[in-house]
Design an enzyme around this catalytic site. Structure first.
Site, PDB file in Angstrom:
ATOM      1  N   ASP A  15       0.816  -1.222   0.000  1.00 14.97           N
ATOM      2  CA  ASP A  15       0.000   0.000   0.000  1.00 14.97           C
ATOM      3  C   ASP A  15       0.851   1.274   0.000  1.00 14.97           C
ATOM      4  O   ASP A  15       0.666   2.151  -0.843  1.00 14.97           O
ATOM      5  CB  ASP A  15      -0.921   0.026   1.232  1.00 14.97           C
ATOM      6  N   ARG A  95      -0.664   2.736  15.880  1.00 15.06           N
ATOM      7  CA  ARG A  95      -1.011   3.820  14.961  1.00 15.06           C
ATOM      8  C   ARG A  95      -0.874   5.220  15.565  1.00 15.06           C
ATOM      9  O   ARG A  95      -0.288   6.098  14.941  1.00 15.06           O
ATOM     10  CB  ARG A  95      -2.426   3.619  14.383  1.00 15.06           C
ATOM     11  N   ASP A 124      -7.528   1.450  10.420  1.00 10.00           N
ATOM     12  CA  ASP A 124      -6.312   2.252  10.505  1.00 10.00           C
ATOM     13  C   ASP A 124      -6.515   3.681  10.005  1.00 10.00           C
ATOM     14  O   ASP A 124      -5.935   4.621  10.525  1.00 10.00           O
ATOM     15  CB  ASP A 124      -5.167   1.566   9.744  1.00 10.00           C
ATOM     16  N   SER A 173      -2.556 -10.279   4.055  1.00 13.02           N
ATOM     17  CA  SER A 173      -2.195  -8.916   4.440  1.00 13.02           C
ATOM     18  C   SER A 173      -1.750  -8.971   5.905  1.00 13.02           C
ATOM     19  O   SER A 173      -2.497  -9.392   6.781  1.00 13.02           O
ATOM     20  CB  SER A 173      -3.416  -8.012   4.268  1.00 13.02           C
TER      21      SER A 173
HETATM   22  N1  ARG Z   1      -8.228  -5.750  12.831  1.00 11.58           N
HETATM   23  C1  ARG Z   1      -7.041  -5.253  13.429  1.00 11.58           C
HETATM   24  C2  ARG Z   1      -7.190  -3.790  13.725  1.00 11.58           C
HETATM   25  O1  ARG Z   1      -8.050  -3.142  13.226  1.00 11.58           O
HETATM   26  C3  ARG Z   1      -5.820  -5.560  12.615  1.00 11.58           C
HETATM   27  C4  ARG Z   1      -5.672  -4.770  11.388  1.00 11.58           C
HETATM   28  C5  ARG Z   1      -4.461  -5.139  10.629  1.00 11.58           C
HETATM   29  N2  ARG Z   1      -4.100  -4.016   9.801  1.00 11.58           N
HETATM   30  C6  ARG Z   1      -3.605  -4.118   8.619  1.00 11.58           C
HETATM   31  N3  ARG Z   1      -3.320  -3.013   8.036  1.00 11.58           N
HETATM   32  N4  ARG Z   1      -3.423  -5.262   8.038  1.00 11.58           N
HETATM   33  O2  ARG Z   1      -6.452  -3.255  14.484  1.00 11.58           O
END
Ligand code: ARG
Length: 393
Positions: A15, A95, A124, A173
């Site tokens: 990404d 984050r 995110d 991912s």
């Molecule tokens: N579901 C989790 C969260 O929202 C993990 C997300 C993983 N993020 C990613 N960019 N693959 O925190």
């Protein structure tokens, strides 16, 4: 005319690599990249090289592992933070820290916009946008979201622009840091499919040790300071538990999660240290807290987890809850013994100098100091209204 400068939180993955090229080509901007090391286990030199290859103006690498543990993971342990009772918030905790670092450099570099590589479907974006906005009023650019890009289109775009993508990224991912590893996508998108063992790299799933292992964790004011009799620095301590619990098959979570934007998603995590530390910490709390503290704090813990999950790390309510939680940790000092065996973890012992457990009160033996006769009246008054109400049945 001088090009506009933008700053991008850069992981080196698909990404954010696509975003660099996109900003350079479509927006005609100079891109500054920032990689914040929160224990992703990536080779930071490789990421820097990748950034240079993509033609960024400047690349920053910040080692924030220790800060991540002391300012983000410790509070999460003290809050027994598990979103929907399962998810230890590994990504969610990292984050705001990454966003704070991006803001620091944005001020120094006097950029005119902030950028991230989040999609419009995940959590995110909520965390980045809200934390960035809490500290700046610069515009936020999120090309993956703005262009509604999907994975296949991104992979094609990457190929066309000579962006290298590693093999795991093609299958799943992944997002990982010291506190956990999130595995999404691919075959996991069918919630009935069992995750293949190839999805796991921290946790052993085959040929597990035939004998149990033990973990002894010492907490001082709700913070883990010693494991198995060793004083370890914050980062080492987490790494040590991840390794030991992972070797005994402990730490896999597989659940259905409600994202902030309303999507239900199937999430698979490897989070050995988080599972062990939260299990141990909450057990110790139950030994030293009154039943009133235990009951009320679980409400606060839940709210804290929700705020962090949903990107509101900088909301004043979280500060308020932090103060409450800190106050509750004064007596959370002691040692907890965990037994790890073939994928299971169980507390098998605990001790604290602030323990409210009293052997002479609890024992069924002769030496009990608890006067059973007092219970009769108490029980009758306790159920008084229930007894009265049942007369109308
Ligand atoms: N579901 C989790 C969260 O929202 C993990 C997300 C993983 N993020 C990613 N960019 N693959 O925190």
């Amino acid at each position: 005319m001088k090009k506009q400068k933008s700053i991008l939180a850069f992981s080196g993955g698909l990404d954010t690599s696509v975003v660099v090229k996109y900003m350079q080509e479509i927006h005609d901007m100079d891109v500054i990249t920032v990689t914040v090391d929160v224990g992703q286990g990536d080779n930071q030199n490789k990421i820097a090289k990748k950034a240079k290859k993509l033609g960024v103006k400047k690349h920053y690498n910040i080692d924030a592992k220790k800060e991540f543990v002391t300012n983000f993971i410790y509070p999460a342990i003290q809050a027994n933070a598990l979103y929907q009772k399962k998810y230890c918030l590994a990504t969610a905790l990292a984050r705001p820290l990454i966003a704070h670092k991006v803001l620091e450099i944005a001020r120094k570099e006097k950029v005119s916009s902030l950028a991230h590589g989040c999609s419009g479907k995940g959590n995110d974006q909520v965390r980045f946008d809200n934390t960035l906005r809490a500290g700046s009023n610069l515009p936020i650019i999120a090309p993956i979201r703005d262009l509604n890009l999907d994975r296949e289109t991104e992979l094609k775009f990457a190929k066309k622009h000579g962006i290298e993508i590693d093999n795991v990224a093609k299958k799943f991912s992944i997002d990982q840091n010291l506190w956990g590893r999130a595995i999404e996508g691919g075959v996991l998108e069918n919630p009935f499919n069992e995750p293949p063992s190839s999805a796991f790299i921290w946790i052993k799933t085959k040929n597990l040790p035939a004998k149990p292992a033990y973990l002894k964790i010492k907490f001082v004011k709700g913070i883990p300071v010693e494991v198995d009799g060793k004083k370890l620095d914050p980062v080492k301590l987490i790494e040590y538990i991840n390794k030991k619990a992972g070797a005994n098959g402990v730490g896999i979570i597989d659940h259905i999660e409600d994202r902030v934007v309303g999507i239900k998603s199937r999430e698979v995590y490897e989070t050995p240290a988080a599972i062990c530390l939260i299990e141990a910490h909450s057990d110790l709390e139950k030994m030293v807290h009154t039943k009133h503290e235990t009951k009320f704090k679980s409400i606060v813990d839940d709210e804290w987890s929700w705020l962090v999950y949903s990107g509101l790390w900088d909301d004043p309510l979280k500060d308020d809850l932090d103060k409450f939680i800190e106050q509750t940790q004064k007596r959370v000092t002691g040692t907890v013994k965990l037994k790890l065996f073939k994928g299971s973890v169980r507390v098998v012992g605990r001790e604290s100098r602030y323990s409210l457990y009293s052997h002479s009160i609890a024992t069924y033996g002769k030496k009990s100091t608890f006067d059973q006769k007092l219970a009769k009246g108490f029980v009758e008054l306790w159920g008084l209204q229930t007894t009265e109400a049942n007369k109308f049945k």
